[in-house]
Design an enzyme around this catalytic site. Structure first.
Site, PDB file in Angstrom:
ATOM      1  N   LEU A 107       0.866  -1.169   0.000  1.00  0.00           N
ATOM      2  CA  LEU A 107       0.000   0.000   0.000  1.00  0.00           C
ATOM      3  C   LEU A 107       0.905   1.221   0.000  1.00  0.00           C
ATOM      4  CD1 LEU A 107      -2.738  -0.923   2.672  1.00  0.00           C
ATOM      5  CD2 LEU A 107      -2.964  -0.968   0.180  1.00  0.00           C
ATOM      6  N   ASP A 108       0.537   2.253  -0.753  1.00  0.00           N
ATOM      7  CA  ASP A 108       1.337   3.476  -0.783  1.00  0.00           C
ATOM      8  C   ASP A 108       1.496   4.037   0.619  1.00  0.00           C
ATOM      9  OD1 ASP A 108       1.436   3.243  -3.515  1.00  0.00           O
ATOM     10  OD2 ASP A 108      -0.243   4.619  -3.857  1.00  0.00           O
ATOM     11  N   ILE A 109       2.519   4.848   0.818  1.00  0.00           N
ATOM     12  CA  ILE A 109       2.801   5.398   2.138  1.00  0.00           C
ATOM     13  C   ILE A 109       1.626   6.208   2.682  1.00  0.00           C
ATOM     14  CG2 ILE A 109       3.920   7.496   1.234  1.00  0.00           C
ATOM     15  CD1 ILE A 109       5.932   7.195   3.593  1.00  0.00           C
TER      16      ILE A 109
END
Length: 243
Positions: A102-104
């Site tokens: 998952l993106d930051i």
């Protein structure tokens, strides 16, 4: 398998702690006190107990994490906190890793395991594993956007597979929308790019499901737990050894 490794795998403690426990003569193998960490044991045949509690050995472990923003989906990073930093010592002993990423700045459901076969199956492009996201969007999503998602949105470098867009709320005063987006692929920044292709912007993104798993609403951001037996059984659809 060495007895000390068995005990570490079962979460009794670190190798150093296990050696101390063995010296205290609280470990029994088949009802006989054992003090040597080098003792070879068979997890399927031998009964191993600590202070009278019989242990069950698990080769694979599975954790559901409610990933917070600001944490990256990696096992190590020199600049940012990783999802492994949120887990306990036992998870580190078991060498778990995140299944996908998952993106930051994305939060929500993340599965962590040490089962490489399962991870490969869930991430395989051939499997088309479904993932559902909840997104808050700057802009009003429309029926035309729903149709565009269903057809498959063309981006600069690839055309997305058909996806499902469900509009939950529209706030005309704030010019925002709350939507659910269901994909069967997981390219880099895909949800954000698909919404951008419709002329809007994702301002908050949460993953709700991945395959048969759904985010436990009782998990606060940054909290995790082992999968339930029912959740583990649901992963059998991927046709890999889970034990």
């Amino acid at each position: 398998m060495r007895l000390d490794k068995f005990l570490v795998d079962c979460g009794v403690g670190s190798r150093t702690e296990v050696k101390k426990i063995l010296k205290n003569k609280t470990v029994k193998v088949n009802e006989v006190v054992e003090t040597s960490p080098k003792r070879q044991v068979d997890p399927k045949q031998d009964q191993i107990s600590v202070s009278g509690q019989v242990l069950n050995h698990e080769r694979f472990v599975y954790y559901m994490l409610n990933k917070p923003k600001g944490v990256i989906s990696a096992t190590e990073d020199s600049k940012h906190k990783t999802v492994l930093d949120l887990l306990d010592e036992r998870a580190h002993y078991k060498d778990v890793f995140p299944v996908g990423r998952l993106d930051i700045d994305t939060h929500g459901l993340l599965l962590l395991t040490n089962n490489g076969g399962l991870a490969h199956a869930m991430l395989s492009p051939k499997k088309h594993v479904s993932k559902r996201y909840e997104a808050k969007v700057a802009g009003i999503m429309t029926s035309e956007d729903i149709t565009a998602f269903e057809r498959g949105i063309a981006l600069k470098d690839f055309t997305c597979l058909p996806a499902q867009l469900d509009i939950l709320e529209r706030n005309e005063e704030e010019k925002t929308s709350l939507v659910h987006i269901t994909l069967k692929e997981g390219k880099f920044h895909q949800v954000k790019r698909m919404v951008a292709a419709c002329g809007k912007e994702v301002i908050d993104l949460k993953r709700l499901t991945m395959g048969p798993l759904s985010l436990d609403t009782n998990l606060a951001l940054g909290e995790y737990r082992a999968l339930t037996n029912q959740e583990r059984e649901s992963l059998q659809v991927f046709g890999v050894d889970l034990d």
